[in-house]
Write a protein that holds these residues in place. Sequence first.
Motif, PDB file in Angstrom:
ATOM      1  N   VAL A  94      12.428  15.691  92.042  1.00 47.18           N
ATOM      2  CA  VAL A  94      12.680  16.409  93.016  1.00 47.18           C
ATOM      3  C   VAL A  94      11.864  17.446  93.463  1.00 47.18           C
ATOM      4  CG1 VAL A  94      14.730  18.079  94.105  1.00 47.18           C
ATOM      5  CG2 VAL A  94      15.232  16.177  92.502  1.00 47.18           C
ATOM      6  N   PHE A  95      11.400  17.715  94.489  1.00 48.79           N
ATOM      7  CA  PHE A  95      10.299  18.914  95.268  1.00 48.79           C
ATOM      8  C   PHE A  95      11.390  19.811  95.738  1.00 48.79           C
ATOM      9  CE2 PHE A  95       8.288  20.765  98.688  1.00 48.79           C
ATOM     10  CZ  PHE A  95       7.212  21.080  97.964  1.00 48.79           C
ATOM     11  N   VAL A  96      11.252  20.979  95.160  1.00 41.67           N
ATOM     12  CA  VAL A  96      11.977  22.274  95.688  1.00 41.67           C
ATOM     13  C   VAL A  96      11.052  23.012  96.417  1.00 41.67           C
ATOM     14  CG1 VAL A  96      13.117  24.450  94.929  1.00 41.67           C
ATOM     15  CG2 VAL A  96      13.618  22.211  93.792  1.00 41.67           C
ATOM     16  N   PRO A  97      11.002  22.968  97.800  1.00 49.47           N
ATOM     17  CA  PRO A  97      10.314  23.841  98.654  1.00 49.47           C
ATOM     18  C   PRO A  97      10.346  25.604  98.654  1.00 49.47           C
ATOM     19  CG  PRO A  97      11.707  22.995 100.036  1.00 49.47           C
ATOM     20  CD  PRO A  97      11.855  22.382  98.687  1.00 49.47           C
ATOM     21  N   THR A  98       9.501  26.100  99.126  1.00 51.21           N
ATOM     22  CA  THR A  98       9.469  27.681  99.143  1.00 51.21           C
ATOM     23  C   THR A  98       9.784  27.856 100.507  1.00 51.21           C
ATOM     24  OG1 THR A  98       6.966  27.775  99.394  1.00 51.21           O
ATOM     25  CG2 THR A  98       8.096  28.238  97.395  1.00 51.21           C
ATOM     26  N   THR A  99      10.350  29.085 100.754  1.00 53.31           N
ATOM     27  CA  THR A  99      10.659  29.530 102.198  1.00 53.31           C
ATOM     28  C   THR A  99       9.946  30.901 102.554  1.00 53.31           C
ATOM     29  OG1 THR A  99      12.937  28.845 101.828  1.00 53.31           O
ATOM     30  CG2 THR A  99      12.794  30.487 103.395  1.00 53.31           C
ATOM     31  N   PRO A 100       9.381  30.798 103.721  1.00 56.48           N
ATOM     32  CA  PRO A 100       9.620  29.815 105.067  1.00 56.48           C
ATOM     33  C   PRO A 100       8.403  28.749 104.970  1.00 56.48           C
ATOM     34  CG  PRO A 100       8.348  31.773 105.861  1.00 56.48           C
ATOM     35  CD  PRO A 100       8.637  32.053 104.224  1.00 56.48           C
ATOM     36  N   ASN A 101       7.652  28.659 103.853  1.00 59.12           N
ATOM     37  CA  ASN A 101       6.350  27.795 104.012  1.00 59.12           C
ATOM     38  C   ASN A 101       6.922  26.589 102.901  1.00 59.12           C
ATOM     39  OD1 ASN A 101       3.912  26.503 104.037  1.00 59.12           O
ATOM     40  ND2 ASN A 101       3.122  28.022 102.746  1.00 59.12           N
ATOM     41  N   PRO A 102       7.063  25.460 103.427  1.00 61.45           N
ATOM     42  CA  PRO A 102       7.786  24.531 102.826  1.00 61.45           C
ATOM     43  C   PRO A 102       6.434  23.414 102.037  1.00 61.45           C
ATOM     44  CG  PRO A 102       7.848  23.789 104.955  1.00 61.45           C
ATOM     45  CD  PRO A 102       7.226  25.205 105.087  1.00 61.45           C
ATOM     46  N   THR A 103       5.128  24.071 102.617  1.00 60.96           N
ATOM     47  CA  THR A 103       4.070  23.043 102.128  1.00 60.96           C
ATOM     48  C   THR A 103       3.882  23.439 100.710  1.00 60.96           C
ATOM     49  OG1 THR A 103       2.481  25.001 102.636  1.00 60.96           O
ATOM     50  CG2 THR A 103       3.212  23.208 104.221  1.00 60.96           C
ATOM     51  N   SER A 104       4.576  24.636  99.935  1.00 62.55           N
ATOM     52  CA  SER A 104       4.302  24.860  98.537  1.00 62.55           C
ATOM     53  C   SER A 104       5.730  24.884  97.859  1.00 62.55           C
ATOM     54  CB  SER A 104       3.696  26.339  98.499  1.00 62.55           C
ATOM     55  OG  SER A 104       4.531  27.181  98.924  1.00 62.55           O
ATOM     56  N   GLY A 105       5.704  24.803  96.595  1.00 62.17           N
ATOM     57  CA  GLY A 105       6.972  24.438  95.899  1.00 62.17           C
ATOM     58  C   GLY A 105       6.768  24.085  94.690  1.00 62.17           C
ATOM     59  N   PHE A 106       8.241  23.458  94.157  1.00 66.40           N
ATOM     60  CA  PHE A 106       7.874  23.040  92.400  1.00 66.40           C
ATOM     61  C   PHE A 106       8.311  21.666  92.584  1.00 66.40           C
ATOM     62  CE2 PHE A 106       8.920  27.550  92.951  1.00 66.40           C
ATOM     63  CZ  PHE A 106       7.890  28.044  92.193  1.00 66.40           C
ATOM     64  N   LEU A 107       7.700  20.817  91.769  1.00 68.56           N
ATOM     65  CA  LEU A 107       8.319  19.483  91.194  1.00 68.56           C
ATOM     66  C   LEU A 107       9.016  19.542  90.093  1.00 68.56           C
ATOM     67  CD1 LEU A 107       7.964  16.540  91.610  1.00 68.56           C
ATOM     68  CD2 LEU A 107       6.124  16.170  90.286  1.00 68.56           C
ATOM     69  N   LEU A 108      10.397  19.247  90.092  1.00 73.15           N
ATOM     70  CA  LEU A 108      11.396  19.133  88.994  1.00 73.15           C
ATOM     71  C   LEU A 108      11.727  17.724  88.512  1.00 73.15           C
ATOM     72  CD1 LEU A 108      13.376  22.196  90.049  1.00 73.15           C
ATOM     73  CD2 LEU A 108      11.314  22.442  88.654  1.00 73.15           C
ATOM     74  N   LEU A 109      11.807  17.447  87.520  1.00 73.64           N
ATOM     75  CA  LEU A 109      12.441  16.181  87.001  1.00 73.64           C
ATOM     76  C   LEU A 109      13.831  16.384  86.409  1.00 73.64           C
ATOM     77  CD1 LEU A 109       9.257  14.649  85.168  1.00 73.64           C
ATOM     78  CD2 LEU A 109      10.181  14.303  87.638  1.00 73.64           C
ATOM     79  N   ILE A 110      14.685  16.022  87.291  1.00 75.83           N
ATOM     80  CA  ILE A 110      16.075  16.096  86.991  1.00 75.83           C
ATOM     81  C   ILE A 110      16.975  14.987  86.757  1.00 75.83           C
ATOM     82  CG2 ILE A 110      18.144  17.579  88.054  1.00 75.83           C
ATOM     83  CD1 ILE A 110      16.061  19.416  87.788  1.00 75.83           C
TER      84      ILE A 110
END
Length: 222
Positions: A164-180
């Motif tokens: 699951v990719f969790v994007p940041t706001t308001p720039n969705p090009t960065s975020g976190f990859l989580l294995l859930i």
Amino acid sequence: MLARMRNTFVAGLLTIVPVVVTVAATVWIFRLLTDFIPKFLTRLPNQQIQQLLHDRFTQFGIRVLSLLLLFAGIYAVGLIARNVFGRRLIHLFERVMSRLPLLGSVYSTVHQIGHAFLKGSTDGMFRRVVLIEYPKEGSFALGFVTADASFNCNQATGRDLVSVFVPTTPNPTSGFLLLIPKEKVTLLDMTVAEGMRLVISGGVVRPPDRRAAPNLQESSVL
């Protein structure tokens, strides 16, 4: 009386500001996209052309022509991309771009996110829109399912995981990859494009209300 005047003034601002911002953004984008022909013409030594460029109607006509040429060029690229030979050329170009240091990662990220945002379906980088408990229990974050986790991750944890990719706001090009674990992921009845708008707007632009989606365990992510 003062409270009523204040509320009326605020109502006027809420009506005018979006219109002004939209018009200003449209004008800025229009000038940005149509600036290449006027800049080229200003470099020509012909005095008659320089005199024509001082006329506002002529400038507007040139910019409209530039916009039409831009749209025609994009459409032509789309026709090439849908052709078998064109697809091979594009795949070759993407392969070369992806191998470039630094630029390759930027191009790949923008390409995948743009593809997912514009397609608004499950055939892009992002498959489904989900909710997960993150960063702590009782706090939920919007995420995008990208794929089932690898066999090594599942074997190491003894659980059926999903990426699951969790994007940041308001720039969705960065975020976190989580294995859930799949049982802890809640599917949302929301398109990828709607999820992206929700993230970029900080929750202001909400999708229409729909019936709750089924649990992720009931079907494969891919």
